[in-house]
Motif scaffolding. Sequence first.
Motif, PDB file in Angstrom:
ATOM      1  N   GLN A 168       0.848  -1.182   0.000  1.00  0.00           N
ATOM      2  CA  GLN A 168       0.000   0.000   0.000  1.00  0.00           C
ATOM      3  C   GLN A 168       0.887   1.237   0.000  1.00  0.00           C
ATOM      4  OE1 GLN A 168      -3.052  -1.460   3.338  1.00  0.00           O
ATOM      5  NE2 GLN A 168      -3.485   0.619   2.613  1.00  0.00           N
ATOM      6  N   TRP A 169       0.425   2.281  -0.685  1.00  0.00           N
ATOM      7  CA  TRP A 169       1.115   3.568  -0.605  1.00  0.00           C
ATOM      8  C   TRP A 169       0.166   4.696  -0.978  1.00  0.00           C
ATOM      9  CZ3 TRP A 169       1.742   0.223  -4.581  1.00  0.00           C
ATOM     10  CH2 TRP A 169       1.548   0.712  -5.874  1.00  0.00           C
ATOM     11  N   ALA A 185       2.183   5.578   2.745  1.00  0.00           N
ATOM     12  CA  ALA A 185       1.990   5.102   4.110  1.00  0.00           C
ATOM     13  C   ALA A 185       1.323   6.175   4.966  1.00  0.00           C
ATOM     14  CB  ALA A 185       3.328   4.700   4.727  1.00  0.00           C
ATOM     15  N   LEU A 229      -5.322   6.418  -3.028  1.00  0.00           N
ATOM     16  CA  LEU A 229      -4.530   5.428  -2.298  1.00  0.00           C
ATOM     17  C   LEU A 229      -4.444   4.183  -3.171  1.00  0.00           C
ATOM     18  CD1 LEU A 229      -6.093   5.648   1.293  1.00  0.00           C
ATOM     19  CD2 LEU A 229      -4.086   6.850   0.414  1.00  0.00           C
ATOM     20  N   SER A 251      -2.513   2.810   5.211  1.00  0.00           N
ATOM     21  CA  SER A 251      -2.224   4.201   4.832  1.00  0.00           C
ATOM     22  C   SER A 251      -2.956   5.105   5.807  1.00  0.00           C
ATOM     23  CB  SER A 251      -2.704   4.486   3.406  1.00  0.00           C
ATOM     24  OG  SER A 251      -2.038   3.688   2.463  1.00  0.00           O
TER      25      SER A 251
END
Lengths: 115, 113
Positions: free
Chosen positions: B6-7, B9, B21, B108
């Motif tokens: 995921q990014w 963060a 996201l 995130s």
Amino acid sequence: AQSVTQLDSQVPVFEEAPVELRCNYSSSVSVYLFWYVQYPNQGLQLLLKYLSGSTLVKGINGFEAEFNKSQTSFHLRKPSVHISDTAEYFCAVSDLGFGNEKLTFGTGTRLTIIP
Amino acid sequence: SQTIHQWPATLVQPVGSPLSLECTVEGTSNPNLYWYRQAAGRGLQLLFYSIGIDQISSEVPQNLSASRPQDRQFILSSKKLLLSDSGFYLCAWIGAPNTGELFFGEGSRLTVL
């Protein structure tokens, strides 16, 4: 519809003492049950799960849980806690409907271990 | 082995700004993918889930949307953020069919000011 209730939002326990985190669920059908753990600022990881068979389920880090169908409960236990067990614990339920693979989570219990 | 990323963060955004996201899964094909939001004291709320490309189901009416342009990519978006959108967003995929066992990304954290 299914729901999960975690009655205790916070549980402080002394190191090496036993702990029980309570979870009750509601569902009109048979379910799968899970406990997840979340360490600070991280995602969730699976502790243990009940799908079928023995009602006593053993998971990682010395945790276990017992499925009680008559009481619709799935309480999490550990006989002796360690500082590293400090985390938030989530109970979750998933019904067994084919293709309906969605988990419903409780609001979580924050376990704090006191040295 | 399968992994999920995921990014970003951490994200701090003003009210009214857009959001994107991203979540990607490696090591598996055609996974069921999920977006959850975790707000303080409220547990995890399922926002969207997807069983395939361009197949998205919304669980909660809100100003967020999701898209799945590729098999292993799941995107959460908003055109205009609200203060109430602040929270910790978690992407997850299902490990095995009909078991409900989810594997989560690292999350995130979104703060809307």
